[in-house]
Motif scaffolding. Structure first.
Motif, PDB file in Angstrom:
ATOM      1  N   TYR A 189       0.850  -1.187   0.000  1.00 52.75           N
ATOM      2  CA  TYR A 189       0.000   0.000   0.000  1.00 52.75           C
ATOM      3  C   TYR A 189       0.888   1.241   0.000  1.00 52.75           C
ATOM      4  CZ  TYR A 189       0.856  -0.423   5.043  1.00 52.75           C
ATOM      5  OH  TYR A 189       1.445  -0.564   6.263  1.00 52.75           O
ATOM      6  N   LEU A 190       0.295   2.389  -0.288  1.00 52.17           N
ATOM      7  CA  LEU A 190       1.057   3.629  -0.407  1.00 52.17           C
ATOM      8  C   LEU A 190       0.933   4.466   0.861  1.00 52.17           C
ATOM      9  CD1 LEU A 190       0.087   4.699  -4.030  1.00 52.17           C
ATOM     10  CD2 LEU A 190       2.158   3.519  -3.288  1.00 52.17           C
ATOM     11  N   LEU A 211      14.340  12.299   6.596  1.00 52.44           N
ATOM     12  CA  LEU A 211      14.985  11.042   6.263  1.00 52.44           C
ATOM     13  C   LEU A 211      13.979   9.976   6.689  1.00 52.44           C
ATOM     14  CD1 LEU A 211      17.616   9.226   5.787  1.00 52.44           C
ATOM     15  CD2 LEU A 211      17.986   9.511   8.222  1.00 52.44           C
ATOM     16  N   VAL A 212      13.667   9.013   5.833  1.00 52.52           N
ATOM     17  CA  VAL A 212      12.700   7.964   6.163  1.00 52.52           C
ATOM     18  C   VAL A 212      13.420   6.619   6.191  1.00 52.52           C
ATOM     19  CG1 VAL A 212      10.658   6.718   5.348  1.00 52.52           C
ATOM     20  CG2 VAL A 212      10.709   9.199   5.250  1.00 52.52           C
ATOM     21  N   VAL A 213      13.153   5.844   7.238  1.00 56.81           N
ATOM     22  CA  VAL A 213      13.741   4.522   7.394  1.00 56.81           C
ATOM     23  C   VAL A 213      12.607   3.530   7.602  1.00 56.81           C
ATOM     24  CG1 VAL A 213      15.337   3.100   8.738  1.00 56.81           C
ATOM     25  CG2 VAL A 213      15.790   5.534   8.464  1.00 56.81           C
ATOM     26  N   VAL A 229       7.277  12.652  -0.230  1.00 54.88           N
ATOM     27  CA  VAL A 229       7.607  11.402  -0.898  1.00 54.88           C
ATOM     28  C   VAL A 229       6.414  10.466  -0.715  1.00 54.88           C
ATOM     29  CG1 VAL A 229       8.758  10.267   1.066  1.00 54.88           C
ATOM     30  CG2 VAL A 229       9.380   9.642  -1.260  1.00 54.88           C
ATOM     31  N   VAL A 230       6.118   9.719  -1.759  1.00 56.42           N
ATOM     32  CA  VAL A 230       5.096   8.676  -1.676  1.00 56.42           C
ATOM     33  C   VAL A 230       5.834   7.364  -1.837  1.00 56.42           C
ATOM     34  CG1 VAL A 230       3.024   7.694  -2.713  1.00 56.42           C
ATOM     35  CG2 VAL A 230       3.313  10.174  -2.631  1.00 56.42           C
ATOM     36  N   LEU A 231       5.637   6.458  -0.882  1.00 49.77           N
ATOM     37  CA  LEU A 231       6.358   5.203  -0.933  1.00 49.77           C
ATOM     38  C   LEU A 231       5.415   4.021  -0.842  1.00 49.77           C
ATOM     39  CD1 LEU A 231       7.332   4.068   2.402  1.00 49.77           C
ATOM     40  CD2 LEU A 231       7.541   6.533   2.180  1.00 49.77           C
ATOM     41  N   LEU A 245      15.166   6.016   2.793  1.00 46.00           N
ATOM     42  CA  LEU A 245      14.856   7.012   1.759  1.00 46.00           C
ATOM     43  C   LEU A 245      15.493   8.329   2.196  1.00 46.00           C
ATOM     44  CD1 LEU A 245      11.119   6.049   1.453  1.00 46.00           C
ATOM     45  CD2 LEU A 245      12.826   5.714  -0.305  1.00 46.00           C
ATOM     46  N   PRO A 246      16.618   8.709   1.563  1.00 46.70           N
ATOM     47  CA  PRO A 246      17.283   9.953   1.959  1.00 46.70           C
ATOM     48  C   PRO A 246      16.511  11.182   1.494  1.00 46.70           C
ATOM     49  CG  PRO A 246      18.401   8.965   0.097  1.00 46.70           C
ATOM     50  CD  PRO A 246      17.306   8.017   0.494  1.00 46.70           C
TER      51      PRO A 246
END
Length: 175
Positions: free
Chosen positions: A91-92, A108-110, A136-138, A122-123
């Motif tokens: 899912y997003l 910063l996403v971990v 950011v969409v992950l 995700l830097p």
């Protein structure tokens, strides 16, 4: 006639008073985590459940009360940790940094598994400007159980320019 004029003036007074009000000043940005007691590992016991809502996001603020994480290289990050909902299908999730006054949180996403092992990072460079926010969409995969949003140590307190350019050339055959 005078009664109706008095009524219309009473309606205008709150509008005029509201127009004179100034917005509350934005809190000053945190430019350094020196002096903070920072843990050498992320504290997953602080994880708050991430509520998946298709209509509106849930605002969360990383401020002076946020947990502090000391990276292996000695740099520090303020962070929030979220427990992701279990799902068999990807899912997003969108992570947005909205300006506060003249500053913008540099994220910063971990993503971690259920044991707290880092699966991917995700830097700051993966975030793009969407309107005024940095976002950011992950795609979250089933093995990813925790989402950490932390400050990006090299950019905290720095002026950063995000201007990028490029040229693409392609050829076509003509007959």
């Amino acid at each position: 006639m005078t009664g109706s004029r008095r009524y219309s003036l009473l309606l205008l007074l709150p509008l005029l008073a509201g127009a004179c009000a100034t917005p509350a000043p934005a809190p000053p940005p945190i430019l350094s985590l020196d002096g903070r007691d920072c843990a050498p590992a992320l504290r997953l016991d602080l994880a708050q459940p991430l509520v998946i809502d298709t209509k509106a996001g849930a605002p969360n603020i990383i401020d002076g009360a946020a947990a502090c994480w000391q990276h292996e290289d000695g740099t520090r990050s303020a962070y929030l940790v979220f427990q992701l909902p279990a799902s068999e299908a990807p899912y997003l999730v969108s992570v947005d940094s909205v300006p506060q006054g003249s500053s913008l949180f540099s994220p910063l996403v971990v993503l971690l598994d259920s044991r707290g092992l880092v699966l991917r990072t995700l830097p700051r460079e993966t975030f793009l400007f969407r309107g005024i926010s940095l976002a950011v969409v992950l795609r979250v995969h089933p093995a990813e159980r925790y989402l950490v949003v932390a400050s990006d140590p090299p950019t905290v307190g720095q002026r950063i320019s995000r201007i990028a350019g490029g040229t693409q050339v392609s050829g076509a055959m003509g007959g």
